[in-house]
Design a protein around this motif. Structure first.
Motif, PDB file in Angstrom:
ATOM      1  N   PHE A   1       0.831  -1.212   0.000  1.00  0.00           N
ATOM      2  CA  PHE A   1       0.000   0.000   0.000  1.00  0.00           C
ATOM      3  C   PHE A   1       0.862   1.258   0.000  1.00  0.00           C
ATOM      4  O   PHE A   1       0.678   2.154  -0.831  1.00  0.00           O
ATOM      5  CB  PHE A   1      -0.930  -0.004   1.212  1.00  0.00           C
ATOM      6  N   TRP A   2       1.828   1.327   0.924  1.00  0.00           N
ATOM      7  CA  TRP A   2       2.646   2.531   1.030  1.00  0.00           C
ATOM      8  C   TRP A   2       3.598   2.667  -0.157  1.00  0.00           C
ATOM      9  O   TRP A   2       3.855   3.776  -0.636  1.00  0.00           O
ATOM     10  CB  TRP A   2       3.438   2.511   2.340  1.00  0.00           C
ATOM     11  N   ALA A   3       4.098   1.553  -0.645  1.00  0.00           N
ATOM     12  CA  ALA A   3       4.969   1.607  -1.823  1.00  0.00           C
ATOM     13  C   ALA A   3       4.192   2.108  -3.038  1.00  0.00           C
ATOM     14  O   ALA A   3       4.703   2.911  -3.832  1.00  0.00           O
ATOM     15  CB  ALA A   3       5.561   0.227  -2.104  1.00  0.00           C
ATOM     16  N   ALA A   4       2.943   1.658  -3.188  1.00  0.00           N
ATOM     17  CA  ALA A   4       2.116   2.114  -4.307  1.00  0.00           C
ATOM     18  C   ALA A   4       1.770   3.591  -4.159  1.00  0.00           C
ATOM     19  O   ALA A   4       1.807   4.358  -5.131  1.00  0.00           O
ATOM     20  CB  ALA A   4       0.845   1.275  -4.396  1.00  0.00           C
ATOM     21  N   LEU A   5       1.426   4.008  -2.936  1.00  0.00           N
ATOM     22  CA  LEU A   5       1.067   5.404  -2.703  1.00  0.00           C
ATOM     23  C   LEU A   5       2.239   6.336  -2.991  1.00  0.00           C
ATOM     24  O   LEU A   5       2.085   7.363  -3.664  1.00  0.00           O
ATOM     25  CB  LEU A   5       0.591   5.575  -1.260  1.00  0.00           C
ATOM     26  N   LEU A   6       3.410   5.988  -2.494  1.00  0.00           N
ATOM     27  CA  LEU A   6       4.584   6.831  -2.721  1.00  0.00           C
ATOM     28  C   LEU A   6       5.033   6.781  -4.183  1.00  0.00           C
ATOM     29  O   LEU A   6       5.375   7.806  -4.775  1.00  0.00           O
ATOM     30  CB  LEU A   6       5.727   6.399  -1.798  1.00  0.00           C
ATOM     31  N   GLY A   7       5.021   5.588  -4.755  1.00  0.00           N
ATOM     32  CA  GLY A   7       5.450   5.460  -6.142  1.00  0.00           C
ATOM     33  C   GLY A   7       4.574   6.231  -7.105  1.00  0.00           C
ATOM     34  O   GLY A   7       5.077   6.915  -8.009  1.00  0.00           O
TER      35      GLY A   7
ATOM     36  N   SER B   1      -3.146   0.218 -11.911  1.00  0.00           N
ATOM     37  CA  SER B   1      -2.999  -1.180 -12.314  1.00  0.00           C
ATOM     38  C   SER B   1      -1.533  -1.621 -12.296  1.00  0.00           C
ATOM     39  O   SER B   1      -1.240  -2.807 -12.159  1.00  0.00           O
ATOM     40  CB  SER B   1      -3.586  -1.396 -13.713  1.00  0.00           C
ATOM     41  N   LEU B   2      -0.606  -0.659 -12.415  1.00  0.00           N
ATOM     42  CA  LEU B   2       0.814  -0.999 -12.354  1.00  0.00           C
ATOM     43  C   LEU B   2       1.217  -1.480 -10.970  1.00  0.00           C
ATOM     44  O   LEU B   2       2.225  -2.171 -10.818  1.00  0.00           O
ATOM     45  CB  LEU B   2       1.660   0.216 -12.745  1.00  0.00           C
ATOM     46  N   ALA B   3       0.429  -1.116  -9.947  1.00  0.00           N
ATOM     47  CA  ALA B   3       0.760  -1.530  -8.587  1.00  0.00           C
ATOM     48  C   ALA B   3       0.582  -3.023  -8.388  1.00  0.00           C
ATOM     49  O   ALA B   3       0.979  -3.561  -7.348  1.00  0.00           O
ATOM     50  CB  ALA B   3      -0.115  -0.768  -7.583  1.00  0.00           C
ATOM     51  N   ALA B   4       0.016  -3.710  -9.371  1.00  0.00           N
ATOM     52  CA  ALA B   4      -0.091  -5.167  -9.284  1.00  0.00           C
ATOM     53  C   ALA B   4       1.286  -5.819  -9.224  1.00  0.00           C
ATOM     54  O   ALA B   4       1.439  -6.918  -8.683  1.00  0.00           O
ATOM     55  CB  ALA B   4      -0.876  -5.702 -10.481  1.00  0.00           C
TER      56      ALA B   4
END
Length: 293
Positions: free
Chosen positions: A148-154, A221-224
């Motif tokens: 979650f945090w990696a996706a939010l920051l990324g 969708s890239l966060a998959a």
């Protein structure tokens, strides 16, 4: 009769107006209709189990994944707008250090793919095994940097770099003469920002920001790749089990298209609303200028 003579002008009384024929338009329209009919027929008769599409369209797992997609879209865009506003103001600052730092931030995050940035954030523990303040609070990075945090920051930090340029362009689009004129009639800095700069900036940046929101919806969708449970990741987990790949992808397409349609309608409404606000603000400034004169 020439094309110029067919224009219905005030001094052409008595001249019969002849409409130009456009056979190419009819041919193009017929071709498009035939193509769409063939495409619809191909999907209708293709090896697609539409019953699975209807079944999984309201499945709890899909709804949960779609909820995560919307949540990440909202949070990442909020972070991107906040960082973009800060970076835009720093870029416009007379302070060379602030301007250089903002320029470096925009250069790096616009110059690397979002996919790469997601992987960098998710694997941050390989560089910094422990995060925190020594002696006060420390924790393992692998426990903090969840999907979650990696996706939010990324997604959010990368979006901020693009939004910064949009906001900076919007601020620069406001005529400096209007700002000087507003100050000349005694308007305070906050009034100039509220009545002159902000309405025009918002009107300019609303279309690109709206496009960025739609883009962010699809970029989630890239966060998959880092196992964030958005709708595409959830759909892939399902079709790995039931082997209904196309059916699950169609379900995802329906959700994406429906959401983008609603966002486009909201963007159009907001643009019209801001247009009316700008007209009212301009009228108010003219009245104040008349009173000041």
């Amino acid at each position: 009769m020439t094309a110029n003579a067919e224009i219905d002008l005030p001094f052409t009384n008595g001249v019969k107006r002849v409409k130009l024929s456009h056979p190419l338009r009819w041919v193009t329209g017929i071709i498009c209709i035939i193509f769409l009919a063939l495409l619809f027929r191909a999907f209708a008769n293709g090896q697609i189990e539409w019953s699975y599409v209807g079944q999984f369209l309201t499945a709890k797992a899909i709804l949960f994944g779609f909820g995560n997609t919307l949540l990440m879209t909202v949070l990442a865009m909020a972070l991107g707008i906040a960082l973009g506003l800060l970076a835009a103001l720093m870029r416009l600052s007379d302070n060379p250090v602030a301007s250089t730092v903002a320029g470096g931030y925009i250069w790096f995050f616009r110059g690397t793919p979002v996919y790469l940035q997601l992987l960098l954030w998710f694997n941050l523990a390989l560089i910094f095994p422990v995060m925190g303040i020594p002696g006060l609070w420390e924790a393992r990075t692998v426990d903090i940097m969840t999907p979650f945090w990696a996706a939010l920051l990324g997604l959010g930090v990368c979006q901020g770099a693009y939004t910064a340029e949009v906001i900076r362009a919007g601020i620069l689009s406001v005529d400096a003469g209007q700002v000087e004129a507003a100050k000349a009639i005694g308007m305070r800095r906050s009034q100039v920002l509220h009545h002159v700069v902000l309405p025009q900036t918002l009107r300019v940046i609303t279309p690109p920001i709206g496009n960025e929101v739609i883009g962010m919806l699809k970029h989630t969708s890239l966060a998959a790749v880092i196992s964030y449970h958005e709708i595409m990741h959830t759909a892939s987990m399902i079709y790995f089990v039931n082997n209904r790949v196309m059916e699950m992808l169609i379900v995802c397409s329906i959700y994406y298209l429906a959401t983008v349609t609603l966002l486009s309608i909201g963007q159009s409404f907001l643009e019209k609303r801001l247009g009316r606000s700008l007209s009212r603000s301009s009228a108010k400034v003219k009245i104040e200028e008349g009173v000041g004169a």
